[in-house]
Design an enzyme around this catalytic site. Sequence first.
Site, mmCIF file in Angstrom:
data_model
loop_
_atom_site.group_PDB
_atom_site.id
_atom_site.type_symbol
_atom_site.label_atom_id
_atom_site.label_comp_id
_atom_site.label_asym_id
_atom_site.label_seq_id
_atom_site.Cartn_x
_atom_site.Cartn_y
_atom_site.Cartn_z
ATOM 1 N N HIS A 26 -8.883 0.646 -12.036
ATOM 2 C CA HIS A 26 -8.635 1.551 -11.148
ATOM 3 C C HIS A 26 -7.059 2.168 -11.088
ATOM 4 C CE1 HIS A 26 -7.892 3.395 -7.152
ATOM 5 N NE2 HIS A 26 -7.035 2.469 -6.759
ATOM 6 N N PHE A 27 -6.222 1.231 -11.101
ATOM 7 C CA PHE A 27 -4.975 1.647 -10.761
ATOM 8 C C PHE A 27 -4.107 2.142 -12.233
ATOM 9 C CE2 PHE A 27 -4.136 -3.130 -10.285
ATOM 10 C CZ PHE A 27 -3.384 -3.209 -11.441
ATOM 11 N N HIS A 28 -4.902 1.865 -13.415
ATOM 12 C CA HIS A 28 -4.456 2.459 -14.453
ATOM 13 C C HIS A 28 -5.039 3.936 -14.719
ATOM 14 C CE1 HIS A 28 -3.231 -1.384 -15.902
ATOM 15 N NE2 HIS A 28 -2.458 -0.915 -16.776
ATOM 16 N N TYR A 83 1.955 5.587 -2.501
ATOM 17 C CA TYR A 83 2.358 6.738 -2.125
ATOM 18 C C TYR A 83 3.692 7.060 -2.766
ATOM 19 C CZ TYR A 83 -2.017 6.450 -0.158
ATOM 20 O OH TYR A 83 -3.398 6.329 0.164
ATOM 21 N N ARG A 109 -9.208 -10.211 -13.695
ATOM 22 C CA ARG A 109 -7.963 -9.955 -14.132
ATOM 23 C C ARG A 109 -6.847 -11.026 -14.050
ATOM 24 N NH1 ARG A 109 -5.294 -7.280 -8.690
ATOM 25 N NH2 ARG A 109 -3.702 -6.721 -10.123
ATOM 26 N N ARG A 110 -5.709 -10.793 -14.492
ATOM 27 C CA ARG A 110 -4.585 -11.749 -14.513
ATOM 28 C C ARG A 110 -5.092 -13.121 -15.138
ATOM 29 N NH1 ARG A 110 -1.945 -10.895 -8.343
ATOM 30 N NH2 ARG A 110 -0.478 -9.173 -8.972
ATOM 31 N N HIS A 139 0.773 -1.085 -0.022
ATOM 32 C CA HIS A 139 -0.050 -0.101 -0.052
ATOM 33 C C HIS A 139 0.915 1.289 0.165
ATOM 34 C CE1 HIS A 139 -3.104 2.756 -0.217
ATOM 35 N NE2 HIS A 139 -2.653 3.284 0.642
HETATM 36 C C1 HEM Z 1 0.692 1.083 -22.894
HETATM 37 C C2 HEM Z 1 0.274 1.377 -21.963
HETATM 38 C C3 HEM Z 1 -0.419 0.211 -20.928
HETATM 39 C C4 HEM Z 1 -1.451 -0.944 -21.413
HETATM 40 C C5 HEM Z 1 -1.699 -1.245 -22.749
HETATM 41 C C6 HEM Z 1 -1.596 -1.726 -20.309
HETATM 42 C C7 HEM Z 1 -2.466 -2.651 -20.196
HETATM 43 C C8 HEM Z 1 -2.748 -3.546 -19.072
HETATM 44 C C9 HEM Z 1 -3.488 -4.678 -18.992
HETATM 45 C C10 HEM Z 1 -4.485 -5.070 -20.281
HETATM 46 C C11 HEM Z 1 -3.383 -5.192 -17.738
HETATM 47 C C12 HEM Z 1 -4.336 -6.348 -17.005
HETATM 48 C C13 HEM Z 1 -3.850 -7.484 -17.485
HETATM 49 C C14 HEM Z 1 -4.725 -8.783 -16.696
HETATM 50 O O1 HEM Z 1 -4.971 -8.737 -15.417
HETATM 51 O O2 HEM Z 1 -4.872 -9.768 -17.255
HETATM 52 C C15 HEM Z 1 -2.559 -4.524 -17.085
HETATM 53 C C16 HEM Z 1 -2.151 -4.778 -15.952
HETATM 54 C C17 HEM Z 1 -1.058 -3.902 -15.031
HETATM 55 N N1 HEM Z 1 -0.573 -2.668 -15.568
HETATM 56 FE FE1 HEM Z 1 -0.899 -1.928 -17.353
HETATM 57 N N2 HEM Z 1 -0.979 -1.116 -19.323
HETATM 58 C C18 HEM Z 1 -0.323 0.019 -19.487
HETATM 59 C C19 HEM Z 1 0.249 1.057 -18.836
HETATM 60 C C20 HEM Z 1 0.564 0.773 -17.551
HETATM 61 C C21 HEM Z 1 1.182 1.781 -16.788
HETATM 62 C C22 HEM Z 1 1.806 3.369 -17.156
HETATM 63 C C23 HEM Z 1 1.319 1.290 -15.298
HETATM 64 C C24 HEM Z 1 2.002 1.804 -14.223
HETATM 65 C C25 HEM Z 1 2.975 2.865 -14.235
HETATM 66 C C26 HEM Z 1 0.947 0.052 -15.453
HETATM 67 C C27 HEM Z 1 0.677 -0.905 -14.317
HETATM 68 C C28 HEM Z 1 0.260 -2.208 -14.435
HETATM 69 C C29 HEM Z 1 -0.097 -3.056 -13.323
HETATM 70 C C30 HEM Z 1 0.969 -2.937 -11.972
HETATM 71 C C31 HEM Z 1 -0.881 -4.268 -13.769
HETATM 72 C C32 HEM Z 1 -1.079 -5.449 -12.970
HETATM 73 C C33 HEM Z 1 -0.145 -6.465 -13.066
HETATM 74 C C34 HEM Z 1 -0.407 -7.747 -12.022
HETATM 75 O O3 HEM Z 1 -1.651 -7.995 -12.276
HETATM 76 O O4 HEM Z 1 0.322 -8.285 -11.723
HETATM 77 N N3 HEM Z 1 0.322 -0.271 -16.665
HETATM 78 N N4 HEM Z 1 -2.034 -3.473 -17.681
HETATM 79 CU CU CU Z 2 -3.948 0.134 -0.760
#
Ligand code: HEM
Ligand code: CU
Length: 570
Positions: free
Chosen positions: A379-381, A232, A442-443, A228
């Site tokens: 949410h976190f995007h 921040y 997700r995932r 968490h």
């Molecule tokens: C080109 C831009 C991006 C695309 C297309 C993208 C796409 C995605 C998608 C589709 C997922 C979900 C996958 C799933 O749960 O099956 C995901 C997960 C995630 N994304 Fe992105 N994202 C982008 C940029 C970012 C940025 C800028 C960050 C953080 C600075 C970020 C952090 C994360 C994180 C932490 C997860 C979760 C990973 C996990 O579940 O272990 N993403 N993203």
């Molecule tokens: Cu939290």
Amino acid sequence: MATYVDRYPDEAGVVKATFAVAFAALGVGALFGLVQALHRTGYLRVIDSTDYYTVLTGHGVLLALVFTIFFLLGLFTWAITRSLERPLPNIKLTWAWFGLTTTGAVFAAVAIVAGLFPSLDMSADVLYTFYAPLQAHPLFYVGLAMFIIGTWIAGVDWFLAYREWRADNPDERIPLQAFMVLTTTLMWYLSTLGVAVSVVVFLIPWSLGFIDTVNPLLTRTLFWYFGHPVVYFWLMPAYMMWYTVLPKLAGGRLFSDPLARVVFVLFLLLSTPVGIHHQYLDPGIAEGFKFIAMTNTMFLLLPSLLTAFTVVASMEHGARQRGGEGYLSWLGALPWRDPAFTGMALAGIMFAAGGFSGMINAGMNINYLVHNTLWVPGHFHLTVGTAVALTMMAGSYWLVPQLTGRRLYSRPIALFQVVLWFVGMVFMSNAMHRAGLLGIPRRTAEPQYQSFDFSATVGSVSELRIQMAVGATLLFVSVVLFLFNVLLSAIEDPIEMPVDDSLPAPLSGADGSPVVLDNLRLWTAIAVVLVVLAYSLPLASIVTDGGLFGESGAFPVFVDAVYRVAGVVA
Ligand code: HEM
Ligand SMILES: [Cu+2]
């Protein structure tokens, strides 16, 4: 008038190096993001579904941990030197932490990417949350440990600079940016302790085969103890730019310096004791502890709302300085053609939306509805993926010319790029939130569940898939434009007129606020007490139930005793 690189050439070199690592991670991470978005929506499948976790781990680690935190390392180095108006005490130390963090990040990345090559017999598809029972190659954990230790040394570097400054200025208030760097660093020390213990005491020995089992709930809890507050650590660099740079770009001044200090102190106090709110669905943690975590989480809304107020007030002041009038028409007087301003302002708007979905995540009962669905990445995007990432990209358009003494390659492309990110994220994140409400997980590489129907109340599931794929593609194009613009800027002609990197004084300065705000020892002590209160009993019960090292290495006697005593006292 000289710009940053002329005054602090050595430090500018380090900041440029950290930014280079951050941007490289951004490029690879965004490519992985596109691959997985197109894969799970079924539009283009370039990997095997069995490799999905490898790509997802690469995406999460490279973006959420490497990109954000390397950017922070550079930004804070810039901020501490320019606000204390002195170079760092020992540039060798500075390069040492840069070397350690970079080597660590490369180790972790190599271990992850190796998973795509079966012949290498190495993988780390444990996701960016990396808790047991998923297990990675030791190189991944060793890389993480080096990275964390490197950041600790960076903090020491900044505190040494502060100590020198304090010796020369015994009675002055800590300059605002330095205050932000120091409080954030204290928060980082407190919160990374959890993940460091998890990695060094449990995960490294376990992956090397020195111990057979670990207690998965313990590694989860230690991860979220850090997981968490790391939020921040993503956000504070963005806040620093919103508080100190955005008002200047808007043509005005920060509304209130004391309010900004209060916000950073509140984050130091409140961010660590709430990690259990990520574990509402974990068995083995009593409901009561979860309820306490929820209540504490709600208090964290306060600094975010204070920030929204202060930042908007500062922008309005800037707009009125530029001749803006009326209740809302002042918005038109803001410098919307400036990519740095527009990017940060759009990022702030997205953050407001992310704040609302965050309140929903925080509520124990509604969390059950969205837990582990696509709502959560939705949410976190908005938060880290836009409020933070877009602010960092936009801020770079203002910072890079100060660091290189060269012009930005193209302002129109920069403006287009930040707007494209905003539009892409509106598509992708909206679709993710709605998909989550339908229960789409997700995932997973295969969310389609062939013989299962997700019934949408509004629109259709295929419409959501199209939105996600289109959004992801726009986001990827936006990253490519950003990297291309920054890279070409590095070989532009030097600028004759140096960039004005001075920051105007706040409307309400630090002098009018209580001196106790600057008492970092006091706030740290309170923060530690709050952490002990929040975590000692849950951790004791987790270890009592599951053993310190899981089943085989149970270690309950001592902890049991502490727990009983605590129970009696309470
Ligand atoms: C080109 C831009 C991006 C695309 C297309 C993208 C796409 C995605 C998608 C589709 C997922 C979900 C996958 C799933 O749960 O099956 C995901 C997960 C995630 N994304 Fe992105 N994202 C982008 C940029 C970012 C940025 C800028 C960050 C953080 C600075 C970020 C952090 C994360 C994180 C932490 C997860 C979760 C990973 C996990 O579940 O272990 N993403 N993203
Ligand atoms: Cu939290």
